[in-house]
Motif scaffolding. Sequence first.
Motif, PDB file in Angstrom:
ATOM      1  N   ALA A  91     -13.729 -25.866  32.020  1.00 50.13           N
ATOM      2  CA  ALA A  91     -12.824 -26.024  30.591  1.00 50.13           C
ATOM      3  C   ALA A  91     -13.339 -26.516  29.359  1.00 50.13           C
ATOM      4  N   ALA A  92     -14.818 -27.711  30.300  1.00 47.91           N
ATOM      5  CA  ALA A  92     -15.667 -28.136  29.084  1.00 47.91           C
ATOM      6  C   ALA A  92     -16.054 -26.930  28.197  1.00 47.91           C
ATOM      7  N   VAL A  93     -17.010 -26.105  29.144  1.00 46.81           N
ATOM      8  CA  VAL A  93     -17.771 -25.024  28.249  1.00 46.81           C
ATOM      9  C   VAL A  93     -16.832 -24.187  27.613  1.00 46.81           C
ATOM     10  N   GLY A  94     -15.536 -23.780  28.560  1.00 52.57           N
ATOM     11  CA  GLY A  94     -14.743 -23.032  27.492  1.00 52.57           C
ATOM     12  C   GLY A  94     -14.461 -23.153  25.812  1.00 52.57           C
ATOM     13  N   ALA A  95     -14.594 -24.497  25.793  1.00 53.83           N
ATOM     14  CA  ALA A  95     -13.852 -25.449  24.968  1.00 53.83           C
ATOM     15  C   ALA A  95     -14.898 -25.660  24.260  1.00 53.83           C
ATOM     16  N   LEU A  96     -16.033 -25.948  24.656  1.00 51.73           N
ATOM     17  CA  LEU A  96     -17.109 -25.569  23.804  1.00 51.73           C
ATOM     18  C   LEU A  96     -17.227 -24.169  23.103  1.00 51.73           C
ATOM     19  N   PHE A  97     -17.372 -23.421  23.871  1.00 56.44           N
ATOM     20  CA  PHE A  97     -17.559 -21.501  23.594  1.00 56.44           C
ATOM     21  C   PHE A  97     -16.785 -21.700  22.340  1.00 56.44           C
ATOM     22  N   ALA A  98     -15.163 -22.171  22.317  1.00 59.50           N
ATOM     23  CA  ALA A  98     -14.300 -21.963  21.809  1.00 59.50           C
ATOM     24  C   ALA A  98     -14.629 -22.887  20.066  1.00 59.50           C
ATOM     25  N   LEU A  99     -14.769 -23.506  20.949  1.00 58.10           N
ATOM     26  CA  LEU A  99     -15.507 -24.568  19.240  1.00 58.10           C
ATOM     27  C   LEU A  99     -16.343 -23.982  17.938  1.00 58.10           C
ATOM     28  N   GLY A 100     -17.183 -23.758  18.960  1.00 56.11           N
ATOM     29  CA  GLY A 100     -18.415 -23.237  17.853  1.00 56.11           C
ATOM     30  C   GLY A 100     -18.278 -21.545  17.654  1.00 56.11           C
ATOM     31  N   THR A 101     -16.905 -20.882  18.378  1.00 60.98           N
ATOM     32  CA  THR A 101     -16.915 -19.334  17.757  1.00 60.98           C
ATOM     33  C   THR A 101     -16.024 -19.518  16.695  1.00 60.98           C
ATOM     34  N   PHE A 102     -14.451 -20.754  16.384  1.00 61.28           N
ATOM     35  CA  PHE A 102     -14.078 -21.088  15.817  1.00 61.28           C
ATOM     36  C   PHE A 102     -15.066 -21.750  14.525  1.00 61.28           C
ATOM     37  N   LEU A 103     -16.211 -22.382  14.193  1.00 60.40           N
ATOM     38  CA  LEU A 103     -17.289 -23.015  13.382  1.00 60.40           C
ATOM     39  C   LEU A 103     -18.060 -21.660  13.071  1.00 60.40           C
ATOM     40  N   LEU A 104     -17.383 -21.175  13.724  1.00 61.42           N
ATOM     41  CA  LEU A 104     -18.794 -19.757  13.212  1.00 61.42           C
ATOM     42  C   LEU A 104     -17.832 -18.686  12.083  1.00 61.42           C
ATOM     43  N   LEU A 105     -16.976 -18.537  12.582  1.00 59.76           N
ATOM     44  CA  LEU A 105     -15.524 -18.241  11.138  1.00 59.76           C
ATOM     45  C   LEU A 105     -14.971 -18.474  10.509  1.00 59.76           C
ATOM     46  N   ARG A 106     -15.572 -19.836  10.177  1.00 66.86           N
ATOM     47  CA  ARG A 106     -15.020 -20.883   8.772  1.00 66.86           C
ATOM     48  C   ARG A 106     -16.618 -20.025   7.098  1.00 66.86           C
TER      49      ARG A 106
END
Length: 113
Positions: free
Chosen positions: A7-22
């Motif tokens: 879950a931590a790895v998935g959350a980090l990947f999700a946060l990173g993807t969210f930040l990349l799309l800004r």
Amino acid sequence: MTVGIAAAVGALFALGTFLLLRDDIIHVVWGVAVISQAANVYLITMGGIREGTSDTVPVLGTRYAPFPATADPLVQALVLTAIVISFGMTAFALVLSYRAYQENESMDLREWE
């Protein structure tokens, strides 16, 4: 434990993807940094300790059930190297983004020509 790390790895990947799309270039740089750290956590988990592989602790040499065998040191060395390289690349990308801000007077990627 495994579900928590996944879950931590998935959350980090999700946060990173969210930040990349800004639209802000600083968010994009931090998104790349977060994704690289998520990959490092993933590598450490895959090359880490497996439960039930050994009943002895290498240092003590006695049976001590809660401690499994030692982890593979090669994976840890490679991830440590990746952390140092990603820190340097993040610093370089932040300097480049500051220079781009000086040239374009904006951090918004949509306003650049």
